[in-house]
Write a protein that holds these residues in place. Sequence first.
Motif, mmCIF file in Angstrom:
data_model
loop_
_atom_site.group_PDB
_atom_site.id
_atom_site.type_symbol
_atom_site.label_atom_id
_atom_site.label_comp_id
_atom_site.label_asym_id
_atom_site.label_seq_id
_atom_site.Cartn_x
_atom_site.Cartn_y
_atom_site.Cartn_z
ATOM 1 N N PRO A 144 21.421 -9.456 0.853
ATOM 2 C CA PRO A 144 20.242 -8.197 0.483
ATOM 3 C C PRO A 144 18.875 -8.936 0.655
ATOM 4 O O PRO A 144 18.829 -9.797 0.464
ATOM 5 C CB PRO A 144 20.501 -8.030 -1.036
ATOM 6 N N PHE A 145 18.095 -8.245 1.126
ATOM 7 C CA PHE A 145 16.621 -8.290 1.232
ATOM 8 C C PHE A 145 16.260 -9.285 2.599
ATOM 9 O O PHE A 145 15.025 -9.374 2.956
ATOM 10 C CB PHE A 145 15.922 -8.553 -0.152
ATOM 11 N N LEU A 170 -3.181 -7.802 3.534
ATOM 12 C CA LEU A 170 -1.919 -7.622 3.984
ATOM 13 C C LEU A 170 -0.851 -6.845 3.227
ATOM 14 O O LEU A 170 -0.649 -5.805 3.662
ATOM 15 C CB LEU A 170 -1.029 -9.064 4.571
ATOM 16 N N PHE A 171 -0.791 -7.243 1.962
ATOM 17 C CA PHE A 171 0.275 -6.578 1.164
ATOM 18 C C PHE A 171 -0.285 -5.079 0.544
ATOM 19 O O PHE A 171 0.650 -4.332 0.542
ATOM 20 C CB PHE A 171 0.606 -7.381 -0.133
ATOM 21 N N GLY A 172 -1.802 -5.062 0.434
ATOM 22 C CA GLY A 172 -2.118 -3.843 0.175
ATOM 23 C C GLY A 172 -2.112 -2.806 1.212
ATOM 24 O O GLY A 172 -1.699 -1.569 0.985
ATOM 25 N N VAL A 173 -2.379 -3.183 2.448
ATOM 26 C CA VAL A 173 -2.021 -2.206 3.601
ATOM 27 C C VAL A 173 -0.631 -1.727 3.695
ATOM 28 O O VAL A 173 -0.652 -0.618 3.961
ATOM 29 C CB VAL A 173 -2.895 -2.914 4.800
ATOM 30 N N VAL A 206 9.221 -4.740 0.280
ATOM 31 C CA VAL A 206 10.274 -5.983 0.165
ATOM 32 C C VAL A 206 11.055 -5.494 -1.107
ATOM 33 O O VAL A 206 11.929 -4.690 -1.264
ATOM 34 C CB VAL A 206 9.604 -7.152 0.171
ATOM 35 N N ALA A 207 10.663 -6.205 -2.150
ATOM 36 C CA ALA A 207 11.650 -6.169 -3.469
ATOM 37 C C ALA A 207 10.663 -5.755 -4.711
ATOM 38 O O ALA A 207 11.092 -5.886 -5.767
ATOM 39 C CB ALA A 207 12.522 -7.401 -3.895
ATOM 40 N N VAL A 208 9.538 -5.412 -4.485
ATOM 41 C CA VAL A 208 8.407 -5.154 -5.390
ATOM 42 C C VAL A 208 7.938 -3.551 -5.302
ATOM 43 O O VAL A 208 7.927 -3.253 -4.119
ATOM 44 C CB VAL A 208 7.157 -5.930 -5.142
ATOM 45 N N ARG A 209 7.803 -2.730 -6.276
ATOM 46 C CA ARG A 209 7.341 -1.354 -6.411
ATOM 47 C C ARG A 209 5.803 -1.494 -6.383
ATOM 48 O O ARG A 209 5.238 -2.177 -7.139
ATOM 49 C CB ARG A 209 7.974 -0.662 -7.378
ATOM 50 N N VAL A 210 5.226 -0.782 -5.558
ATOM 51 C CA VAL A 210 3.743 -0.768 -5.501
ATOM 52 C C VAL A 210 3.283 0.539 -5.572
ATOM 53 O O VAL A 210 4.079 1.708 -5.257
ATOM 54 C CB VAL A 210 3.175 -1.249 -3.991
#
Length: 472
Positions: free
Chosen positions: A198-199, A402-405, A425-429
Amino acid sequence: MPSNTRVRDLAAATPTTRDRYIDLLRVASLGTVVLGHWLMAAVTVGADGSAKVGNLLAVEPGLQLLTWVLQIMPVFFFVGGFSHALSYRSLARKADGPAYAAFLRARLQRLLRPTMVFIAVWGAGALAVQLLGGDGPLTDVAARLVAQPLWFIGIYLAMVAFTPPLLRLHERYGWGAFAALVAAAAGVDVLRFAAGVPFVEFLNFAFVWLAVHQLGFLRADGRLGAPAVPAALAVAGLASAAALVVFGPYPLSMVGMPGEKISNMSPPTAALLCHGMWLVGAVELLRGPGTRLVTRPRMWRAVIAANGAAMTAFLWHLTAMLGVYGALLAFDVPLAAPASTAWWAQAPLRIAAAAAVTAVLVAVFRTVEQPAAKSPIAQPATARPARRVSGPVAALGVTLALFGVLGLSMVGFGGLLEGHTAMLVAVRVTAPAAVVMAAVGWLLVEAAAPRRPRPGGDVTAGPAPVATSGEG
């Protein structure tokens, strides 16, 4: 776009050492993506009056083979690798200290500034619509869709961030560094499809695009020059991509399709990497006629003008397209069934209207993309104290941006007050969290770079749209 006078000045000042073909590829790749998005949008209205945006390739699956030519985003990342190699080496030669933060600021200046303005305008607009209770048949879908192209910005940020270490690997191992990234991408797919880990597939957002980016390094060092090399790259890439699609679990389309279990794009697959190799080989085989084309004064001025507003046009082109469809729905203009004869007959008019609206949006927002003009008066080096470069701060900044965009590209601008989430990826935003990360990251990148005045202007400001440096 830049004014005609500025375009003429830049054209006249272009050094003979500049690789104009790279600039042509940059414009052509983004232009093809924009045109493809305008053409593929299949808008329909349900019985309840709500609008849905589908994909022409899902309506007409036979057209999916065209993505093997028109999915040209790998060419843009290839061009990026070429440009980043020259830019970093140039800054490293000039810098008094570590060049990493200065490189990030120089390369991201024209990327993050228009992106943050786009995010601010759309975020404020979506919030206002929600607070005021405004609604329309395309409101929700527009707030979600317009953010999707931001994935490209996020991946490109990663390309810039990884340039210095991967350039060092390239300088040491050459083709070996590229081969290692290809092997890593293939290994990820084996773990994904054969072992069901997974992932793990999300690693190919790095391995696939960085491998294509690495080909740009090879281009910068002249290792793709002999015709046999790009020919071998094109043949091997095309044959491998075809074999993977025919005998493997990969879909035919090289762009994402609605409802599909496996996409070649999100996350990228080994098939997409082979597709990128085929495209890079093909455009390199066309380098001769392409170079001759862009040496024509009128064509070169057109490339300069387009480069000066390319990122702004890319950011706003879906807004323009959805605006055109929104106007048609507002005036109760019947929408033809996607892929019907009437739909194809209307396509040129829709695309022309979207281009016109995009031109208006570019006229409004283009100044954000243009670098600040340098003063013709040399400033003394003691005008203000030098500020030490902070590489770790710059690295943190580009990571947050990067992660924000990327997060915003997945969750969109809809439901800002409801806390809608998307899985990154494995994190909810959430959209607010993504906006904060992108904004803080951008500010950190801006703050981390040195600003020591030098005679003739600030060397960290980065090149003009197609300026007078030898850089691609």
